[in-house]
Design an enzyme around this catalytic site. Sequence first.
Site, PDB file in Angstrom:
ATOM      1  N   HIS A 257     -16.788  -4.472   5.500  1.00  0.00           N
ATOM      2  CA  HIS A 257     -15.593  -4.767   4.193  1.00  0.00           C
ATOM      3  C   HIS A 257     -16.307  -5.553   3.145  1.00  0.00           C
ATOM      4  O   HIS A 257     -15.416  -5.819   2.306  1.00  0.00           O
ATOM      5  CB  HIS A 257     -14.189  -4.935   4.616  1.00  0.00           C
ATOM      6  CG  HIS A 257     -13.868  -3.817   5.732  1.00  0.00           C
ATOM      7  ND1 HIS A 257     -13.752  -2.602   5.272  1.00  0.00           N
ATOM      8  CD2 HIS A 257     -13.429  -3.944   6.779  1.00  0.00           C
ATOM      9  CE1 HIS A 257     -13.244  -1.920   6.305  1.00  0.00           C
ATOM     10  NE2 HIS A 257     -13.243  -2.860   7.397  1.00  0.00           N
TER      11      HIS A 257
ATOM     12  N   ARG B 219      -7.141  -6.934 -11.206  1.00  0.00           N
ATOM     13  CA  ARG B 219      -7.819  -8.439 -11.794  1.00  0.00           C
ATOM     14  C   ARG B 219      -9.047  -7.936 -12.137  1.00  0.00           C
ATOM     15  O   ARG B 219      -9.594  -6.906 -12.174  1.00  0.00           O
ATOM     16  CB  ARG B 219      -8.094  -9.390 -10.389  1.00  0.00           C
ATOM     17  CG  ARG B 219      -8.718  -8.604  -9.498  1.00  0.00           C
ATOM     18  CD  ARG B 219      -9.404  -9.424  -8.346  1.00  0.00           C
ATOM     19  NE  ARG B 219     -10.291  -8.876  -7.514  1.00  0.00           N
ATOM     20  CZ  ARG B 219     -10.195  -7.926  -6.329  1.00  0.00           C
ATOM     21  NH1 ARG B 219      -8.706  -7.981  -6.060  1.00  0.00           N
ATOM     22  NH2 ARG B 219     -10.911  -7.498  -5.538  1.00  0.00           N
TER      23      ARG B 219
ATOM     24  N   GLU C  75      -3.250   8.194   7.993  1.00  0.00           N
ATOM     25  CA  GLU C  75      -3.740   8.919   7.010  1.00  0.00           C
ATOM     26  C   GLU C  75      -4.934   9.674   7.877  1.00  0.00           C
ATOM     27  O   GLU C  75      -5.542   9.471   8.735  1.00  0.00           O
ATOM     28  CB  GLU C  75      -4.594   7.961   5.996  1.00  0.00           C
ATOM     29  CG  GLU C  75      -3.848   7.426   4.835  1.00  0.00           C
ATOM     30  CD  GLU C  75      -4.635   6.971   4.093  1.00  0.00           C
ATOM     31  OE1 GLU C  75      -5.961   6.498   4.264  1.00  0.00           O
ATOM     32  OE2 GLU C  75      -4.139   6.308   3.000  1.00  0.00           O
TER      33      GLU C  75
ATOM     34  N   LYS D  93       0.902  -1.347   0.057  1.00  0.00           N
ATOM     35  CA  LYS D  93       0.069   0.157   0.100  1.00  0.00           C
ATOM     36  C   LYS D  93       0.890   1.125  -0.286  1.00  0.00           C
ATOM     37  O   LYS D  93       0.459   2.139  -0.629  1.00  0.00           O
ATOM     38  CB  LYS D  93      -0.823   0.009   1.313  1.00  0.00           C
ATOM     39  CG  LYS D  93      -2.140  -1.026   1.165  1.00  0.00           C
ATOM     40  CD  LYS D  93      -3.272  -0.601   2.015  1.00  0.00           C
ATOM     41  CE  LYS D  93      -4.535  -1.378   1.390  1.00  0.00           C
ATOM     42  NZ  LYS D  93      -5.323  -1.116   2.526  1.00  0.00           N
TER      43      LYS D  93
END
Length: 669
Positions: A235, A296, A200, A116
């Site tokens: 999620h 993907r 963040e 990330k």
Amino acid sequence: MFDKILIANRGEIACRVARTARRMGIRTVAVYSDADADALHVAVCDEAFRLGPPPPRESYLDGSAILAIARQCGANAVHPGYGFLSENEEFATACAQAGVVFIGPPPAAIAAMGSKSAAKRIMEAAKVPLVPGYHGDEQDAKLLAREAAKIGYPVLIKATAGGGGKGMKVASAAGDFAAALASAKREAKSSFGDERVLVEKYLTAPRHIEIQVFADTHGNAVYLFERDCSVQRRHQKVLEEAPAPGMKPEHRRAMGDAAVAAARAIGYVGAGTVEFIAADTFARDGAFFFMEMNTRLQVEHPVTEMITGLDLVEWQLRVAAGEPLPMRQDELAIDGHAIEARVYAEDPERGFLPSIGTLAHLRAPAADAAVRVDTGVREGDAISPYYDPMIAKLVVHGEDRPAALRRMVEALAEFEIVGVATNIALLQRIVAHEAFASGRVDTGLIERHRTELFAPLPPLPEAVLAAAAAAETERLIRRRGAEAATASDRHSPWNDVDPWWPGSTAHALAFRFAEGDAMHDVALRREGIVWRIDLPSGPTELRWSEHEGSLAIACGGAEYRATVVALGEMRHVFHGGTQRRLRLVDPLAHAGDVEVHGGHLIAPMSGTVIAVMVEVGDRVAKGAPLVILEAMKMEHTIVAPGDGVVRAVNFRAGDRVGEGADLVDVDEA
Ligand code: MV4
């Protein structure tokens, strides 16, 4: 173009890829685990090869076994679908070394998006907007705390190697930071074996908007607009749609351009998705931030296909075969609106745990140009504990969002699934909810409205009770008809129980249905050629006819349809787009269980003995009818609890017996 491709996946996506390959005249090779030997994806492919035992490590994740099969059967390319090996850099590399085309991006592009923090640095250089934050290599706790203060609280600490929300912790104020950091590091270490984190600015309840991109090997790259996947639970995406509600053309262009820049920055080829989060101010200011890139084809790609009229698997195959992209950016346009609902075998009453079992009954909405059902299972198939419990993706299209939403409501009402618990009722409540209908979607929608979305069922409609009673009576008539037809003595009272015929001993039936703890009693009486039913609101007439497994019912002036599916003692009633789960309460079934050891078969309630089927000394097999008792307008058949010999018969036909009376004694054989 390829002659033959191997599909290194299972379930709906394997079937989906096979469909396009077949249309393009490409032969397909399936691979399967032992759990999937009879699966739909095996049936729809031209050839199939066994991989190994059910666990993914020993089957769908075994890259070398899959490549050995590809070489053996002469496949030119491998389509990895999503999940499993689809974002595995080593597998993509091994394919290239084996001379088999990996239908996906170059290994380096997969690697670039794997971390990330590295991904964020690449995107920063490509001028893709990032959430304000720190994604450097320094991991000193004091330095991270200083960075957090600079960013401004609340902040979100995320695992660098993370995904799916694992290793993510919010610190609301400076006082929370040290504890949140320690916790995020622990989770990151145990989940990913890598405790590095990034920090963040925390956006509360953001929207999840992702851009579908496509790039070819000739330097072309386009975006196929956005999908809004904000409606999710822990999620896990629940509903996805395209375009994003309220998206302004200039914001769409800015996001699309940023996504194409992201793809170009890593030398991307094929289908990819660039995920952004957008703050609640997005509709006004269009502020969006890069989250991650998925290298993907995604589960939710059909909504993009519905609004563009394109086949993304066809594009993947063309690009992988070295062809240029079929269209330029200025040739692409959005037509209408599409919504996808993911139908999962999961149990809302058990914390949404996967619901394992056999799909004893499966009816999907009728597909047409505006309704698409992507599935990898048929009635009779199992939802196993080994793989994702998704049953189907329901995708609808409309000329605008309200039209698509209406279609979704209609199509969800047509689904009938028995054998596993599903999320269909939750999907129905979400799409019917004003918060979703208004288009003000964000990642907090389900949580914010959980009271309404998870409210108890409304009271059982009498229409459902009447349908269950009609279906049960129909079952009884059929079963007794079949038993009478095969009985040796057609004139015995046991065989004279067809409630349709005058002279029958059974003029009346009564059923008790339990829904959770609530009991519902219903009695039926035949009067001439009609049935009368006693419902909680009073007596009325009941008529029904059955065709194609569904009942047409006329009851108390109302006419309606219902489907009743019996599975064990459960009666699943589908009516008005809703499923109700009733348990047929048979007091004897349980009284019998209690008496198995004692050998005494007792009357569960007071009533009249209608028939005695056995004499002292008879050998009886388990389940053989011994005595028929009529009690509370209902007939009860007392059956042998096991193989045995009748020791005593304590009553005769016509006798009245009290509750608890010892009717018959049977010695276990
Ligand atoms: C965030 C966020 C708020 N602020 N980052 C969740 C999983 C990972 N892909 C990114 N996620 C989030 N990152 C900042 N700075 C909120 C989430 C988030 C979320 C994002 C997309 C879709 C669903 C989500 C559900 C909860 C939290």
